[in-house]
Design an enzyme around this catalytic site. Structure first.
Site, PDB file in Angstrom:
ATOM      1  N   HIS A  75      63.105   3.491 -73.567  1.00 23.29           N
ATOM      2  CA  HIS A  75      61.980   4.003 -72.787  1.00 23.29           C
ATOM      3  C   HIS A  75      62.367   5.261 -72.012  1.00 23.29           C
ATOM      4  O   HIS A  75      63.543   5.491 -71.710  1.00 23.29           O
ATOM      5  CB  HIS A  75      61.466   2.941 -71.830  1.00 23.29           C
ATOM      6  CG  HIS A  75      60.731   1.836 -72.515  1.00 23.29           C
ATOM      7  ND1 HIS A  75      60.175   0.788 -71.828  1.00 23.29           N
ATOM      8  CD2 HIS A  75      60.457   1.613 -73.823  1.00 23.29           C
ATOM      9  CE1 HIS A  75      59.582  -0.035 -72.686  1.00 23.29           C
ATOM     10  NE2 HIS A  75      59.754   0.448 -73.908  1.00 23.29           N
ATOM     11  N   GLU A  77      62.019   6.149 -68.898  1.00 23.40           N
ATOM     12  CA  GLU A  77      62.675   5.948 -67.606  1.00 23.40           C
ATOM     13  C   GLU A  77      64.163   5.681 -67.781  1.00 23.40           C
ATOM     14  O   GLU A  77      65.000   6.266 -67.087  1.00 23.40           O
ATOM     15  CB  GLU A  77      62.045   4.769 -66.858  1.00 23.40           C
ATOM     16  CG  GLU A  77      60.550   4.889 -66.652  1.00 23.40           C
ATOM     17  CD  GLU A  77      59.723   4.216 -67.744  1.00 23.40           C
ATOM     18  OE1 GLU A  77      58.663   3.662 -67.407  1.00 23.40           O
ATOM     19  OE2 GLU A  77      60.118   4.251 -68.926  1.00 23.40           O
ATOM     20  N   CYS A 101      57.920  -0.685 -67.292  1.00 21.45           N
ATOM     21  CA  CYS A 101      57.981  -2.086 -67.688  1.00 21.45           C
ATOM     22  C   CYS A 101      59.050  -2.806 -66.859  1.00 21.45           C
ATOM     23  O   CYS A 101      59.789  -2.184 -66.097  1.00 21.45           O
ATOM     24  CB  CYS A 101      58.310  -2.202 -69.182  1.00 21.45           C
ATOM     25  SG  CYS A 101      60.020  -1.770 -69.586  1.00 21.45           S
ATOM     26  N   CYS A 104      62.708  -1.505 -67.506  1.00 21.05           N
ATOM     27  CA  CYS A 104      62.967  -0.225 -66.829  1.00 21.05           C
ATOM     28  C   CYS A 104      63.030  -0.415 -65.318  1.00 21.05           C
ATOM     29  O   CYS A 104      63.806   0.250 -64.642  1.00 21.05           O
ATOM     30  CB  CYS A 104      61.920   0.809 -67.220  1.00 21.05           C
ATOM     31  SG  CYS A 104      62.111   1.385 -68.925  1.00 21.05           S
TER      32      CYS A 104
END
Length: 160
Positions: A75, A77, A101, A104
């Protein structure tokens, strides 16, 4: 007299996050992130994609079935945190277009980031986002939705 129509710091950093998202090759969801310190200096950026050395031509981009992108994609992040390459992120702000999420959120908390500025919360009712919000709140990380009076910022590569 100076210009009055310049963009705010929030608009600038969210713009950088959105620009980073344009690097994602994901056919469905492109997410970008930008981490900045308390002096408004960019520490790192990231976008969702496969890890280094994992070809986006041989790994799956599909969302359903036995072998999906979810098994492989990093992801935005987490990519931004990893791309910081050990820089001190304590007290930093993370700008990201999609609310983080739960996985993260763990990395955000552990890295020392103190604020998350997000554009939209597409999966607000999902178990992962609910868990993310719970953890971020417990860790006293400020989460706020990005607001701007501007609908767009245009980059013009033909400007003379």
């Amino acid at each position: 007299m100076k210009r009055n129509d310049y963009i705010s710091w929030d608009e600038y950093f969210m713009g950088v996050a959105l620009l980073a998202s344009k690097r994602s090759k994901d056919p469905n969801t492109q997410v970008g992130a930008c981490i900045v310190d308390s002096n408004n200096i960019i520490l790192s950026t990231g976008y969702n994609g496969f890890p280094y050395g994992c070809s986006d031509d041989v790994y799956p981009w599909n969302r359903e079935g036995g072998d999906t992108k979810y098994n492989y994609v990093v992801h935005a992040e987490l990519n931004a945190i990893l791309n910081a390459r050990g820089k001190n992120l304590k007290g930093a702000k993370l700008y990201v277009d999609l609310f983080p999420c739960n996985e993260c959120a763990k990395a955000i908390i552990q890295s020392g980031i103190s604020e998350v500025v997000y554009l939209y919360d597409k999966y607000a009712d999902s178990a992962q986002t609910i868990a993310s919000k719970r953890m971020l709140s417990s860790a006293n990380i400020v989460c706020r939705q990005f607001k701007s009076e501007k609908d767009e910022i245009i980059l013009d590569f033909n400007r003379k």
